[in-house]
Design a protein around this motif. Structure first.
Motif, PDB file in Angstrom:
ATOM      1  N   GLY A   1      13.986   7.123   7.969  1.00 56.54           N
ATOM      2  CA  GLY A   1      13.927   5.915   7.150  1.00 56.54           C
ATOM      3  C   GLY A   1      12.516   5.391   7.043  1.00 56.54           C
ATOM      4  N   LEU A   2      12.303   4.453   6.129  1.00 51.99           N
ATOM      5  CA  LEU A   2      11.016   3.799   5.942  1.00 51.99           C
ATOM      6  C   LEU A   2      11.130   2.341   6.346  1.00 51.99           C
ATOM      7  CD1 LEU A   2       9.885   5.216   2.468  1.00 51.99           C
ATOM      8  CD2 LEU A   2       8.876   5.734   4.682  1.00 51.99           C
TER       9      LEU A   2
ATOM     10  N   GLU B   1       0.822  -1.211   0.000  1.00 52.68           N
ATOM     11  CA  GLU B   1       0.000   0.000   0.000  1.00 52.68           C
ATOM     12  C   GLU B   1       0.858   1.263   0.000  1.00 52.68           C
ATOM     13  OE1 GLU B   1      -0.756   0.086   4.840  1.00 52.68           O
ATOM     14  OE2 GLU B   1      -2.347  -0.540   3.473  1.00 52.68           O
ATOM     15  N   THR B   2       2.096   1.168   0.474  1.00 51.81           N
ATOM     16  CA  THR B   2       2.956   2.354   0.481  1.00 51.81           C
ATOM     17  C   THR B   2       3.393   2.748  -0.926  1.00 51.81           C
ATOM     18  OG1 THR B   2       4.965   1.025   0.796  1.00 51.81           O
ATOM     19  CG2 THR B   2       3.821   1.767   2.770  1.00 51.81           C
TER      20      THR B   2
ATOM     21  N   GLN C   1      10.759   9.977   5.065  1.00 55.87           N
ATOM     22  CA  GLN C   1      12.086   9.392   5.218  1.00 55.87           C
ATOM     23  C   GLN C   1      13.037  10.392   5.869  1.00 55.87           C
ATOM     24  OE1 GLN C   1      13.523   7.773   1.571  1.00 55.87           O
ATOM     25  NE2 GLN C   1      15.051   6.491   2.553  1.00 55.87           N
ATOM     26  N   THR C   2      12.878  11.670   5.536  1.00 58.15           N
ATOM     27  CA  THR C   2      13.735  12.698   6.116  1.00 58.15           C
ATOM     28  C   THR C   2      13.417  12.922   7.585  1.00 58.15           C
ATOM     29  OG1 THR C   2      13.901  13.806   3.966  1.00 58.15           O
ATOM     30  CG2 THR C   2      14.485  15.094   5.925  1.00 58.15           C
TER      31      THR C   2
ATOM     32  N   PRO D   1       5.587  10.231  -4.100  1.00 57.39           N
ATOM     33  CA  PRO D   1       7.037  10.153  -3.847  1.00 57.39           C
ATOM     34  C   PRO D   1       7.554  11.279  -2.965  1.00 57.39           C
ATOM     35  CG  PRO D   1       6.559   9.710  -6.153  1.00 57.39           C
ATOM     36  CD  PRO D   1       5.270  10.159  -5.536  1.00 57.39           C
ATOM     37  N   LYS D   2       6.970  12.476  -3.095  1.00 58.07           N
ATOM     38  CA  LYS D   2       7.419  13.595  -2.260  1.00 58.07           C
ATOM     39  C   LYS D   2       7.066  13.347  -0.793  1.00 58.07           C
ATOM     40  CE  LYS D   2       6.986  17.004  -5.983  1.00 58.07           C
ATOM     41  NZ  LYS D   2       6.319  18.252  -6.435  1.00 58.07           N
ATOM     42  N   LEU D   3       5.860  12.799  -0.559  1.00 57.40           N
ATOM     43  CA  LEU D   3       5.464  12.492   0.812  1.00 57.40           C
ATOM     44  C   LEU D   3       6.359  11.406   1.393  1.00 57.40           C
ATOM     45  CD1 LEU D   3       3.527  12.795   3.195  1.00 57.40           C
ATOM     46  CD2 LEU D   3       1.986  11.159   2.064  1.00 57.40           C
TER      47      LEU D   3
END
Length: 435
Positions: free
Chosen positions: A408-409, A390-391, A403-404, A396-398
């Motif tokens: 991390g994810l 689902e991710t 991540q910032t 991509p910006k979100l």
């Protein structure tokens, strides 16, 4: 009937072929706008766009078309499993893997050290349908993510207990072929994946599944000495050791037309490999019954059929199970799974309660499903059940912002993208090959 309804709504053409596409759709693909809301309601809900206020189309399973073919009924034993009292249960010996399995086929929280039982058929060919596991209940860890033993425990098990006992119980001409230690066996397993490389380097060394054969004559002595050694100081965490054997995917090996033929055929295989005097009670057998229409491969013009379970029949079985026990007893745990967005057909699982008379008589679990699931099922892996997929729908910006901020994810987008495309490819190939 269902076939006529599908021809009437004709879902082909105006719906994008997402499954057959070798790539993942992008935001610019605008798939949602390619089909109107009215068309989606017609296909998925049975609402006629010309009569939106009318009652949606209802497919009556009871009145549906019944093919003029006589179904074929077969019986099988799909799997077996239970605890045993000694390694000597393996009458033909053991195919012994010294390294732990990367992925266990047992969905369990126990730590397992797998050993495969081998037997020979009448033609002398080796089979590996029965697996043996050593269970270490005292090595269970809270919140563990793997069924593997920690390296420190597995090393102690190999170097201090198992290998010394095997060396004592076998002659030198056999022992000389076995690895001498945990490190020796571990490095042997990675030799091909590491030492022969000259270009690419894998993050984790690939392991070769090397195995060795343990003859049956000494297995009883090996087990007796294991039980004696783990009682000594320093080895208490290996105590309560148990042996579990299980055979899976035996359906096509054991199929028969009658129950008597099933039992006779199964015992021809089973008693050749297993010494039943070492089985512990209870021991479990998964007996299957399949109803299929005759194959039509020789007649390309014949119309293929799929048999599905009617919900009323599944409910009747559940009611019958409940009627066999006292009225104040809790009902068996039942789960219904609709098939293809249809209300009155699907699959069902039913698990009897621990105190029920069915459980005491040996019936633990009943499962009813249509064999059409075999098209999409790969072992116990079902399409698009990876919870991380689902991710992929995130902007991509979100994702980059998270991540910032979070450092991390929990999921790797590259791995998920590959998983999604592989799932699509597998389902598409299965459907195309089944037409």
């Amino acid at each position: 009937m269902l076939a006529n309804y599908l021809e009437q709504i004709n879902p082909d053409g105006d719906f994008p072929d997402v499954l057959g596409s070798p790539t993942i759709a992008t935001h610019g693909s605008n798939l949602a706008e390619q089909v109107t809301p009215e068309r989606k309601q017609q296909v998925y809900c049975g609402v006629d766009p010309q009569q939106p206020d009318a009652v949606p189309t209802h497919l009556c399973i009871a009145a549906n078309h019944h093919p003029g073919l006589t179904p074929e009924v077969t019986l099988d034993i799909d799997s077996v499993g239970g605890f045993v009292k000694s390694l000597a249960v393996a009458q033909q010996g053991i195919r012994w893997y010294l390294t732990q399995m990367p992925v266990s086929d047992l969905q369990s929280s126990l730590h397992l050290n797998p050993i495969l039982v081998q037997y020979l058929d009448s033609d002398g060919r080796a089979h590996q349908d029965i697996s043996m596991y050593l269970l270490f209940p005292r090595l269970y860890r809270d919140n563990q993510q793997s069924s593997r033993l920690l390296d420190q425990h597995f090393k102690q098990w190999m170097d201090d207990i198992l290998l010394p006992i095997i060396n004592r119980c076998h002659s030198g001409d056999l022992v000389q072929h076995y690895p001498s230690s945990f490190d020796h066996s571990r490095l042997n397993a990675t030799a091909r994946g590491v030492e022969m490389r000259s270009q690419r380097v894998d993050p984790v060394a690939r392991e070769q599944r090397l195995f060795y054969f343990l003859p049956p004559e000494a297995l009883a002595t090996v087990w007796e000495q294991i039980l004696e050694v783990i009682q000594r100081p320093g080895y208490h965490h290996f105590q309560d050791l148990q042996i579990l054997i299980e055979g899976k995917n035996l359906k096509t090996l054991t199929k028969a037309n009658t129950f008597l033929d099933l039992i006779e055929g199964f015992h021809q295989h089973w008693q050749r490999v297993i010494d039943e005097s070492y089985l512990s009670d209870p021991f479990f057998y998964d007996i299957g019954k399949e109803t299929c229409l005759p194959a039509t491969f020789d007649h390309p013009e014949s119309q293929p059929y799929t048999l599905l379970w009617r919900r009323c029949c599944l409910d009747a079985y559940s009611q019958w199970i409940h009627s066999q026990q006292p009225s104040d007893t809790p009902r068996a745990h039942q789960q219904f799974y609709p098939m293809s967005l249809l209300q009155d057909t699907g699959s069902m699982t039913l698990e009897t309660r621990r105190t029920s008379p069915q459980r005491k008589a040996g019936l633990f679990y009943s499962q009813f499903y249509a064999s059409v699931k075999e098209i999409f099922t790969a072992g116990n892996t079902y399409p698009f059940t990876n919870s991380g997929m689902e991710t992929l729908a995130l902007d991509p910006k979100l994702r980059k912002t998270w991540q910032t901020v979070g450092g991390g994810l929990s999921h790797n987008p590259i791995a998920l993208n590959r998983a999604y495309l592989a799932t699509k490819q597998r389902c598409y190939a299965a459907l195309q090959g089944s037409m």
